[in-house]
Motif scaffolding. Sequence first.
Motif, PDB file in Angstrom:
ATOM      1  N   PRO A   1      -6.826  47.239 -60.894  1.00 50.19           N
ATOM      2  CA  PRO A   1      -7.066  48.478 -61.635  1.00 50.19           C
ATOM      3  C   PRO A   1      -8.530  48.678 -61.996  1.00 50.19           C
ATOM      4  O   PRO A   1      -8.952  49.796 -62.293  1.00 50.19           O
ATOM      5  CB  PRO A   1      -6.195  48.324 -62.886  1.00 50.19           C
ATOM      6  CG  PRO A   1      -5.945  46.869 -63.007  1.00 50.19           C
ATOM      7  CD  PRO A   1      -6.034  46.267 -61.642  1.00 50.19           C
ATOM      8  N   CYS A   2      -9.330  47.625 -61.997  1.00 46.02           N
ATOM      9  CA  CYS A   2     -10.731  47.736 -62.382  1.00 46.02           C
ATOM     10  C   CYS A   2     -11.477  46.547 -61.798  1.00 46.02           C
ATOM     11  O   CYS A   2     -10.857  45.624 -61.288  1.00 46.02           O
ATOM     12  CB  CYS A   2     -10.863  47.744 -63.905  1.00 46.02           C
ATOM     13  SG  CYS A   2     -10.368  46.162 -64.626  1.00 46.02           S
ATOM     14  N   PRO A   3     -12.826  46.533 -61.865  1.00 43.92           N
ATOM     15  CA  PRO A   3     -13.570  45.419 -61.263  1.00 43.92           C
ATOM     16  C   PRO A   3     -13.132  44.047 -61.782  1.00 43.92           C
ATOM     17  O   PRO A   3     -13.060  43.099 -61.016  1.00 43.92           O
ATOM     18  CB  PRO A   3     -15.019  45.712 -61.634  1.00 43.92           C
ATOM     19  CG  PRO A   3     -15.066  47.197 -61.804  1.00 43.92           C
ATOM     20  CD  PRO A   3     -13.725  47.587 -62.366  1.00 43.92           C
ATOM     21  N   CYS A   4     -12.817  43.927 -63.061  1.00 46.46           N
ATOM     22  CA  CYS A   4     -12.442  42.604 -63.577  1.00 46.46           C
ATOM     23  C   CYS A   4     -10.956  42.316 -63.336  1.00 46.46           C
ATOM     24  O   CYS A   4     -10.525  41.173 -63.398  1.00 46.46           O
ATOM     25  CB  CYS A   4     -12.786  42.457 -65.061  1.00 46.46           C
ATOM     26  SG  CYS A   4     -11.552  43.106 -66.196  1.00 46.46           S
ATOM     27  N   GLY A   5     -10.211  43.353 -63.056  1.00 44.60           N
ATOM     28  CA  GLY A   5      -8.810  43.162 -62.679  1.00 44.60           C
ATOM     29  C   GLY A   5      -7.839  43.113 -63.842  1.00 44.60           C
ATOM     30  O   GLY A   5      -6.633  43.016 -63.644  1.00 44.60           O
ATOM     31  N   ARG A   6      -8.353  43.194 -65.099  1.00 40.73           N
ATOM     32  CA  ARG A   6      -7.442  42.972 -66.217  1.00 40.73           C
ATOM     33  C   ARG A   6      -7.045  44.239 -66.974  1.00 40.73           C
ATOM     34  O   ARG A   6      -6.321  44.186 -67.952  1.00 40.73           O
ATOM     35  CB  ARG A   6      -8.062  41.957 -67.197  1.00 40.73           C
ATOM     36  CG  ARG A   6      -8.168  40.551 -66.612  1.00 40.73           C
ATOM     37  CD  ARG A   6      -8.480  39.525 -67.687  1.00 40.73           C
ATOM     38  NE  ARG A   6      -9.820  39.714 -68.239  1.00 40.73           N
ATOM     39  CZ  ARG A   6     -10.904  39.102 -67.777  1.00 40.73           C
ATOM     40  NH1 ARG A   6     -10.811  38.262 -66.780  1.00 40.73           N
ATOM     41  NH2 ARG A   6     -12.086  39.318 -68.324  1.00 40.73           N
ATOM     42  N   PHE A   7      -7.534  45.377 -66.489  1.00 38.29           N
ATOM     43  CA  PHE A   7      -7.228  46.630 -67.195  1.00 38.29           C
ATOM     44  C   PHE A   7      -5.730  46.919 -67.138  1.00 38.29           C
ATOM     45  O   PHE A   7      -5.114  46.839 -66.081  1.00 38.29           O
ATOM     46  CB  PHE A   7      -7.995  47.788 -66.539  1.00 38.29           C
ATOM     47  CG  PHE A   7      -7.740  49.125 -67.164  1.00 38.29           C
ATOM     48  CD1 PHE A   7      -8.247  49.430 -68.419  1.00 38.29           C
ATOM     49  CD2 PHE A   7      -6.971  50.094 -66.515  1.00 38.29           C
ATOM     50  CE1 PHE A   7      -8.014  50.673 -69.009  1.00 38.29           C
ATOM     51  CE2 PHE A   7      -6.728  51.329 -67.091  1.00 38.29           C
ATOM     52  CZ  PHE A   7      -7.255  51.618 -68.343  1.00 38.29           C
ATOM     53  N   ASN A   8      -5.144  47.193 -68.306  1.00 41.82           N
ATOM     54  CA  ASN A   8      -3.706  47.464 -68.307  1.00 41.82           C
ATOM     55  C   ASN A   8      -3.374  48.754 -69.037  1.00 41.82           C
ATOM     56  O   ASN A   8      -2.261  48.980 -69.473  1.00 41.82           O
ATOM     57  CB  ASN A   8      -2.932  46.296 -68.924  1.00 41.82           C
ATOM     58  CG  ASN A   8      -3.406  46.018 -70.342  1.00 41.82           C
ATOM     59  OD1 ASN A   8      -4.200  46.785 -70.906  1.00 41.82           O
ATOM     60  ND2 ASN A   8      -2.926  44.945 -70.922  1.00 41.82           N
ATOM     61  N   ALA A  42      -8.250  42.748 -73.130  1.00 45.99           N
ATOM     62  CA  ALA A  42      -8.634  41.749 -72.137  1.00 45.99           C
ATOM     63  C   ALA A  42      -9.682  42.257 -71.151  1.00 45.99           C
ATOM     64  O   ALA A  42     -10.501  41.501 -70.661  1.00 45.99           O
ATOM     65  CB  ALA A  42      -7.414  41.245 -71.366  1.00 45.99           C
ATOM     66  N   CYS A  43      -9.673  43.548 -70.846  1.00 44.38           N
ATOM     67  CA  CYS A  43     -10.575  44.079 -69.824  1.00 44.38           C
ATOM     68  C   CYS A  43     -11.964  44.279 -70.414  1.00 44.38           C
ATOM     69  O   CYS A  43     -12.137  44.725 -71.536  1.00 44.38           O
ATOM     70  CB  CYS A  43     -10.034  45.409 -69.319  1.00 44.38           C
ATOM     71  SG  CYS A  43     -11.180  46.298 -68.260  1.00 44.38           S
ATOM     72  N   THR A  44     -12.973  43.923 -69.624  1.00 45.01           N
ATOM     73  CA  THR A  44     -14.350  44.026 -70.096  1.00 45.01           C
ATOM     74  C   THR A  44     -15.101  45.188 -69.453  1.00 45.01           C
ATOM     75  O   THR A  44     -16.298  45.337 -69.631  1.00 45.01           O
ATOM     76  CB  THR A  44     -15.110  42.719 -69.777  1.00 45.01           C
ATOM     77  OG1 THR A  44     -14.966  42.466 -68.385  1.00 45.01           O
ATOM     78  CG2 THR A  44     -14.567  41.557 -70.579  1.00 45.01           C
ATOM     79  N   CYS A  45     -14.379  46.001 -68.649  1.00 52.87           N
ATOM     80  CA  CYS A  45     -15.062  47.067 -67.925  1.00 52.87           C
ATOM     81  C   CYS A  45     -15.152  48.338 -68.770  1.00 52.87           C
ATOM     82  O   CYS A  45     -14.279  48.606 -69.591  1.00 52.87           O
ATOM     83  CB  CYS A  45     -14.311  47.399 -66.630  1.00 52.87           C
ATOM     84  SG  CYS A  45     -13.923  45.949 -65.648  1.00 52.87           S
ATOM     85  N   SER A  46     -16.220  49.109 -68.517  1.00 50.76           N
ATOM     86  CA  SER A  46     -16.345  50.390 -69.208  1.00 50.76           C
ATOM     87  C   SER A  46     -15.445  51.413 -68.528  1.00 50.76           C
ATOM     88  O   SER A  46     -15.032  51.207 -67.375  1.00 50.76           O
ATOM     89  CB  SER A  46     -17.796  50.867 -69.156  1.00 50.76           C
ATOM     90  OG  SER A  46     -18.122  51.226 -67.825  1.00 50.76           O
TER      91      SER A  46
HETATM   92 ZN   LIG Z   1     -11.682  45.399 -66.132  1.00 49.30          ZN
END
Ligand SMILES: [Zn+2]
Length: 506
Positions: free
Chosen positions: A349-356, A361-365
């Motif tokens: 779902p996002c570059p770090c993969g943790r977006f839910n 948990a997700c660190t992406c903007s």
């Molecule tokens: Zn992320």
Amino acid sequence: MALAKVKSIALVGLRGELVDIEVDISDGLPGYSLLGLPDAALLESKERVRSALQNSGAPWPNKRVTVSLSPAWLHKSGSGFDLPIAIALLLAQGAMPIRKLEDHIFLGELALDGSIRPIRGVLPALLAAADRGITTAVVPLSNAAESNGITGVKSIAVSHLNQVITFIEDGVIPEVDLEEINEMSTSHLDLSEVVGQKRARLALEISAIGGHHLLLIGPPGTGKTMLAERIPTIMPPLTREEAVEVAAIHSVAGAFGERTLNTRTPPFVSPHHTTTATAMVGGGAHFIRPGACSMAHAGVLFIDEAPECKPGVLDSLRQPLESGSVAISRATGTVTFPAYFLLVLAANPCPCGRFNGKGRACTCSSMQIRRYLQRLSGPLLDRIDIRTFVEVPTRVELAASEAGESSGVVRTRVIGARAVAAERFENDRWRTNSQIPASQLRSRFRAAKAGMAFLHRELDHERLSARGYHKVMRLAWTIADRNGVAIPGLEEVESAYLLRQGVEIS
Ligand SMILES: [Zn+2]
């Protein structure tokens, strides 16, 4: 006898042409010339053939040798002519009694010690041979699996030049353990192994019924690959014709693997995201080979971590998605391979993969998240009807450990629903709901009143684009076919709408 002729087959894409190999041995300075548009690999055949003959105890003429391959205008490539050249040389020297070989073809590369190596494309070569009245084909043992079961042509599998000589001299056929070769490969995967994932399972089934391309979005470890690789097990089995076509493509690609002529499970091909555009659609300088999307013909092309693909690689799929085939042009002519496949993309779902969706948990903007999925280009996304989030199975789902429906049960429904659609499209040029043109969706294929009202409301509130509207309609028809409903109503339309949930990216 100083002149001899044997037959072989040259391949142009999947098409095979009968080739005459003539050898003339004449007095004069010892020499060797090869005529008839040979490529580099074929030009090197002289050294292989000479060593193979000498190491098999057969004579090599110390005279002037002319080898001519006809028809002369046809480009001939590869090492598959080694064996027929060697046989013609032996016949021309009178080293073997003349037997009628008019209805025989020979295929195989020679190793220096006289053993026979596998070549690409034995299956389409034999299909062409059968069309041209050939009754016997001498083929490399390693290609025996693909040469088995072709009507009208008896194949003799050989592993050494000496076996071919014995066969021609005495008619002795080398023994081959056919059972080992003919072992049917069946898929061991089953949808019942997927725990939970109710929405994703439905997405898979709808995709298989209507031929809708699919995008699975979810964090790593949620089983996107596990889901995708089970799609062929719920698709209708290949027809005999399709099975032969798929086997021929895999034969030319030199990747026959576990497939046989009898393999009816659609292929599953999953190129890595670092793959090149050439590997994806096919190409090559000398020998033009089919790419991943042709290997996936009549089956599934799965690309995991699709946003990580190099620029241009995903775009190279636009032509095959449009036309169902790939045309590769070279100076020597154009080769066309079929490439009608179901495209399944998976993405984090996002570059770090943790977006839910909840931000934890997700660190992406939010900008990064948007940009990430936008790497899947718009024109490609245009062709993808289903977009589904795959979530980590909850502890409750895992604990329930209740097996889901098996592939067999789902496949029966898929076949039934496809038959309904095929009947509806009897007089049209398309066969599945994913192929209904937009203009037809606005006229002939509308939903029932309540369904239309729902869609118009979503359009008015700009929660649905015009493009999205067409996709939802196509999906609604597929769901109607699955549920045994004549025209999609509110339930089918809502259910279709849910199959397009997720971040708006197109
Ligand atoms: Zn992320």
